[in-house]
Design an enzyme around this catalytic site. Structure first.
Site, short mmCIF file in Angstrom:
data_model
loop_
_atom_site.label_atom_id
_atom_site.label_comp_id
_atom_site.label_asym_id
_atom_site.label_seq_id
_atom_site.Cartn_x
_atom_site.Cartn_y
_atom_site.Cartn_z
N VAL A 11 44.19 31.06 33.27
CA VAL A 11 43.82 29.65 33.02
C VAL A 11 44.92 28.71 33.48
O VAL A 11 44.67 27.70 34.15
CB VAL A 11 43.50 29.43 31.54
N THR A 121 41.93 28.96 24.46
CA THR A 121 40.82 29.05 23.52
C THR A 121 41.40 29.33 22.14
O THR A 121 42.00 30.38 21.91
CB THR A 121 39.85 30.16 23.93
N PHE A 150 36.22 26.13 30.67
CA PHE A 150 34.94 26.83 30.83
C PHE A 150 34.89 27.48 32.21
O PHE A 150 33.91 27.33 32.95
CB PHE A 150 33.78 25.85 30.65
N LEU A 151 35.96 28.18 32.56
CA LEU A 151 36.07 28.78 33.89
C LEU A 151 35.46 30.17 33.91
O LEU A 151 35.73 30.98 33.02
CB LEU A 151 37.55 28.87 34.30
N GLU A 153 35.45 33.67 35.83
CA GLU A 153 36.24 34.42 36.78
C GLU A 153 35.38 34.75 38.00
O GLU A 153 34.24 35.13 37.90
CB GLU A 153 36.77 35.70 36.14
N GLY A 254 21.96 45.08 31.53
CA GLY A 254 23.00 45.93 32.09
C GLY A 254 23.72 46.71 31.01
O GLY A 254 23.13 47.04 29.97
N CYS A 261 37.08 36.75 27.86
CA CYS A 261 36.57 35.66 27.02
C CYS A 261 35.52 36.09 26.01
O CYS A 261 35.72 35.96 24.80
CB CYS A 261 36.01 34.54 27.90
N LYS A 322 33.39 42.35 36.17
CA LYS A 322 32.40 41.65 36.99
C LYS A 322 32.94 41.59 38.41
O LYS A 322 34.12 41.85 38.64
CB LYS A 322 32.12 40.25 36.44
N ARG A 329 39.72 43.73 31.60
CA ARG A 329 39.74 43.64 30.14
C ARG A 329 38.35 43.84 29.57
O ARG A 329 37.41 43.14 29.95
CB ARG A 329 40.33 42.29 29.71
#
Length: 437
Positions: A11, A121, A150-151, A153, A254, A261, A322, A329
Site C-alpha cells: 500500500v 486497514t 481499496f486497491l 492487487e 472456485g 486483505c 490471484k 498470503r
C-alpha cells in the site's frame, strides 16, 4: 504538496509512487535499511503491473525519495500517510503496535501542522488512539484522518489513479480541505470523494471487503450445491449476474479467497463484533466455509485415485492467490501443497511470479519448474490453483504427450468440460459436472 508515506509495503509504495505521479514531492520512510537501499537503487520489491514505470519516472524527476529517518522523512510534509502492517493477532484482532509506535514518535517530531492519515486497514477507534498517542508529546496542532485504501492487487496502479470513490474520515474542515486538494487530480471524471466521520470510514473498509468475501463464499456454496443437484454454476452465475441488484463481479466459483486483505479483514471485523458483544453469524460462516473450500480439489483427487495419493506426482499450475501478483498470503495453493505432501504425493509447481515467495516457505519440499509444461512432465494429474492467462489456452496436444495421466483438477474453471471430454481428459472443476475422459 509535500507528502510523507511511512511504510513501503504494498500500500505504501503504490500510494507514494502514485501521489508523486500527480506532481507531489513524496518521501517514503521505512526502518528496513536493505529495502530502502534497494529502492534508492531503483529496485521495486513487489510485482505490480505498471508500478515500475511510474516508480522509475518519478525517481528520475526527483519527486520520489526514500529514507530510514522518520524525522527527515516528515520534514515539511503537509500530509503524513501511515501505511504500516496491521497483522492479525492470535485472536484475529488487528495488531496496531506498528501504527501506534510511529504515532508516538510523530508527537515528538512534528514541528508544524500536518494531517496524519491512517492508510492502513484498521479497526474502528484507531484514529482516536493515534490522535491520543501523538497528543502526548505534540507541540503543534495536527489532525488525524482515516483514508482506507481499496486497491486490488494486479490493478492497484489503475485503482489508485482512477478510483471509483475516495473515502475520507475527518471532522476537521482544515484537514478536509487539504485532503480534497490532494485527491482532486484523481477524481476529475466526477467520481466522488466521500467525507464522513472517522469511525464510519474505518468500518467502511472492513464492510466492503467482508461483503465481497461473503459474495464469493455464497457462490462457492452454490457451486457445491450444483454438484449435488446436477446443475451448472456457470449458468447460475450468468442467470443471477445479469440482475443489476446483484452485479456480475465476484460471482466466479472456485477454491476460495486468499490474499492480504479478505482473510484478515473478515477475521478482524468478526473480532471487533465480538468485542462489541455482537454475534456476526454470517462472517463466522464465511470464514469456516472458505477454509474448507480451499482444499475442495483434494477430495476430488482422492475420489479419482481411490483414496490413495501416495507416490503420485502432481503438477501445480499457479501459486499466487490471484493472477498478476506475487502475493501468496493465504493462497489456496499453500493449503493444497500441505495437503498433498501429507498424503505422500510429489509436487512440481510453476507460477509466473509467485515461486520465489513459496520457495522461502516450503524450501525443497516441492520442485519449482521453468514453465507449465515442465511441471506437467510425467505428472499423474494437474492441479490449477491460479487463473493466470497462460494457463487458459495450453497446447493440449503437447500436454497430452508429456503427462502420465490425462487428469485435471481445475480450481478456477478455466476449461469447457465438453471440450475436455473430447480431448479424453478426466476433468474435475468446481460446481460443474465432472467428466471422466
Amino acid at each position: 504538496m509535500k507528502i510523507a508515506v511511512v511504510g513501503t509495503g504494498y500500500v505504501g509504495l503504490v500510494t507514494g509512487t502514485c501521489f508523486a505521479e500527480t506532481g507531489n514531492t513524496v518521501t517514503c520512510v521505512d526502518i528496513d535499511e536493505k529495502k530502502v537501499a534497494k529502492l534508492r537503487n531503483g529496485e521495486v520489491p513487489i510485482y505490480e503491473p505498471g508500478l515500475e514505470t511510474l516508480f522509475e519516472r518519478n525517481v528520475k524527476q526527483g519527486r520520489l525519495h526514500f529514507t530510514t529517518n522518520l524525522k527527515e522523512g516528515i520534514e515539511g510534509a503537509k500530509v503524513i500517510f501511515l501505511a504500516l502492517p496491521t497483522p492479525p493477532g492470535e485472536d484475529g484482532s488487528a495488531d496496531l503496535k506498528y501504527v501506534l509506535k510511529v504515532a508516538d514518535d510523530l508527537g515528538e517530531l512534528l514541528e508544524e501542522y500536518a494531517v496524519v492519515v491512517d492508510k492502513s486497514t484498521v479497526p474502528v477507534g484507531t484514529a482516536e488512539k493515534v490522535r491520543a498517542k501523538i497528543a502526548v508529546k505534540a507541540k503543534v496542532d495536527f489532525d488525524v484522518v482515516s483514508n482506507p485504501e481499496f486497491l486490488r492487487e494486479g490493478v492497484a496502479v489503475e485503482d489508485f489513479m482512477k478510483p471509483d470513490r475516495v473515502v475520507i474520515g475527518t471532522q476537521s474542515e482544515k484537514a478536509q480541505e487539504i485532503m480534497e486538494k490532494l485527491y482532486a487530480p484523481l477524481v476529475r471524471q466526477g467520481n466522488p470523494i466521500i467525507f464522513m466521520d472517522e469511525a464510519s470510514a474505518e468500518l467502511t473498509k472492513y464492510a466492503a471487503n467482508s461483503f465481497l468475501a461473503t459474495k464469493i463464499t455464497f457462490m462457492n456454496e452454490i457451486a457445491n450445491l450444483c454438484e449435488k443437484l446436477g446443475a451448472d454454476v456457470d449458468m447460475v452465475r450468468k442467470g443471477i449476474g445479469t440482475d443489476t441488484r446483484i452485479g456480475k463481479r465476484f460471482l466466479f466459483a472456485g477454491i476460495g479467497y486468499g490474499g492480504s486483505c479478505f482473510p484478515k479483514d473478515v477475521q478482524a471485523l468478526a473480532k471487533s463484533s465480538s468485542e462489541a458483544k455482537y454475534d456476526f453469524k454470517i462472517l463466522n460462516a464465511v470464514m469456516d466455509i472458505n477454509q474448507s473450500q480451499k482444499t475442495r480439489l483434494i477430495e476430488k483427487a482422492k475420489q479419482h485415485f481411490n483414496g490413495d495419493l501416495k507416490g503420485k506426482t502432481f503438477a501445480m499450475w499457479g501459486l499466487s492467490f490471484k493472477p498478476y501478483t506475487d502475493d501468496i498470503r493465504e493462497a489456496p495453493a499453500l493449503y493444497n501443497i500441505d495437503a498433498l505432501l501429507a498424503e505422500g504425493a510429489k509436487i512440481k509447481a510453476y507460477d509466473p511470479e509467485g515461486m520465489k515467495n513459496v520457495r522461502e516457505i516450503v524450501g525443497d519440499k516441492i520442485e519449482f519448474c521453468v514453465d507449465e509444461y515442465h511441471a506437467a512432465e510425467q505428472a499423474d494429474a494437474i492441479f490449477i490453483m491460479t487463473e493466470w492467462p497462460i494457463f487458459r489456452t495450453p497446447d493440449f496436444a503437447k500436454l497430452s504427450s508429456i503427462v502420465n495421466g490425462k487428469v485435471i483438477f481445475d480450481g478456477r474453471n478455466l476449461y469447457d468440460p465438453v471440450a475436455m471430454a473430447e480431448l479424453e481428459y478426466s476433468y474435475y472443476s468446481i460446481g460443474r459436472k465432472d467428466i471422466n475422459g
